[in-house]
Enzyme design. Sequence first.
Site, PDB file in Angstrom:
ATOM      1  N   CYS A 190       0.820  -1.220   0.000  1.00 58.20           N
ATOM      2  CA  CYS A 190       0.000   0.000   0.000  1.00 58.20           C
ATOM      3  C   CYS A 190       0.850   1.265   0.000  1.00 58.20           C
ATOM      4  O   CYS A 190       0.639   2.176  -0.804  1.00 58.20           O
ATOM      5  CB  CYS A 190      -0.998  -0.006   1.156  1.00 58.20           C
ATOM      6  SG  CYS A 190      -0.279   0.086   2.820  1.00 58.20           S
ATOM      7  N   HIS A 206      -2.800   1.326   6.930  1.00 60.62           N
ATOM      8  CA  HIS A 206      -3.055   1.294   5.492  1.00 60.62           C
ATOM      9  C   HIS A 206      -3.080   2.710   4.932  1.00 60.62           C
ATOM     10  O   HIS A 206      -3.404   3.671   5.638  1.00 60.62           O
ATOM     11  CB  HIS A 206      -4.391   0.601   5.217  1.00 60.62           C
ATOM     12  CG  HIS A 206      -4.647   0.335   3.759  1.00 60.62           C
ATOM     13  ND1 HIS A 206      -3.844  -0.491   3.010  1.00 60.62           N
ATOM     14  CD2 HIS A 206      -5.616   0.799   2.911  1.00 60.62           C
ATOM     15  CE1 HIS A 206      -4.317  -0.534   1.764  1.00 60.62           C
ATOM     16  NE2 HIS A 206      -5.378   0.244   1.677  1.00 60.62           N
ATOM     17  N   HIS A 263      -5.961   1.992  -4.437  1.00 57.91           N
ATOM     18  CA  HIS A 263      -5.009   1.491  -3.441  1.00 57.91           C
ATOM     19  C   HIS A 263      -4.591   0.073  -3.769  1.00 57.91           C
ATOM     20  O   HIS A 263      -5.202  -0.601  -4.600  1.00 57.91           O
ATOM     21  CB  HIS A 263      -5.629   1.552  -2.038  1.00 57.91           C
ATOM     22  CG  HIS A 263      -6.750   0.557  -1.811  1.00 57.91           C
ATOM     23  ND1 HIS A 263      -6.992  -0.036  -0.592  1.00 57.91           N
ATOM     24  CD2 HIS A 263      -7.687   0.051  -2.656  1.00 57.91           C
ATOM     25  CE1 HIS A 263      -8.020  -0.861  -0.692  1.00 57.91           C
ATOM     26  NE2 HIS A 263      -8.472  -0.819  -1.925  1.00 57.91           N
TER      27      HIS A 263
END
Length: 314
Positions: A214, A267, A279
Amino acid sequence: MTQAEATRTTWVVQVPVATVWTSSESARSIDLPGVSNPSKIKEWLDQLTYETSLALSDDNLVQSQLLYGEEVIVDNIEGEWASVVIPTQPSKKDERGYPGYVPVRQLKEIPEEEWTGNGIAVVIKNTTLLIDDKGEPMFEISYLTSLPAISEEGEFIKVITPHGIGLVPAQDISIYPSREHIPKGNGEAILKAGKTFLDLPYFWGGMSSYGYDCSGFAYNMHKANGYVIPRDATDQAASGEEIKLDEVQPGDLLFFAYENGKGNIHHVGIYYGDGQMIHSPKTGKTIEIIPLKGTIYENELCSARRYWKESEDR
């Protein structure tokens, strides 16, 4: 010039993608294609199961990755492993850059004066083929691989590589006087770069076009647009310009935390506009554009940051 200045060297990566491990004990037998030279990044990723991929994060085995020709600081060599710091990947773990371990066989020590060209050649396609000075294919190199440029040779650009003189297709690269001269794109330019990787599988620690995690995805889409941001999500959330959640614009980074947004950040995604984000989610998933509403991310959203500027048009 003193003798010391005359013999200054730099360490560079001599495989297409070098994985940065947590320790010299981290790599498993299944990881051999990824720690070899020549490395076999595709073969390695293809043979990893969901469980063995997940263990890279759950067992804290992998930290980050490096691209062909990327420079590192070598602190120490312990047998077949080098303790390194990556100056181009800012981190709170070390003020000099991101720390970790790389197999010595994947690095090469080169005199500094031999690692200087007429600007830099940066790969702008997802991958391209590196060719040797005899016209023979060497191997594929990743998006954003950066090598010292020498000259134009017809449809190719002559570059300096850890293996000597090489050629890359001119249509697959951009040339700049230096990294500082890479044009700074706006939020939409960051999204444009990101969309070319839709459906690419997530890979923990990934920093190449063979798989991003990420924060690696966020880092590299900014890097493609002339911005150097921290490597990890927690560091990314502590830098840049703080943006109110009701004022986010496309290209801003969105951060998500455990305990409905009140715990530790785990995240990061890039705001896409219209309540959506792009993402790289997690092991077993691929890069995607999703709406936040009605997802776990809606509850975990905790902050936003902006690194891009509107100062230049791409």
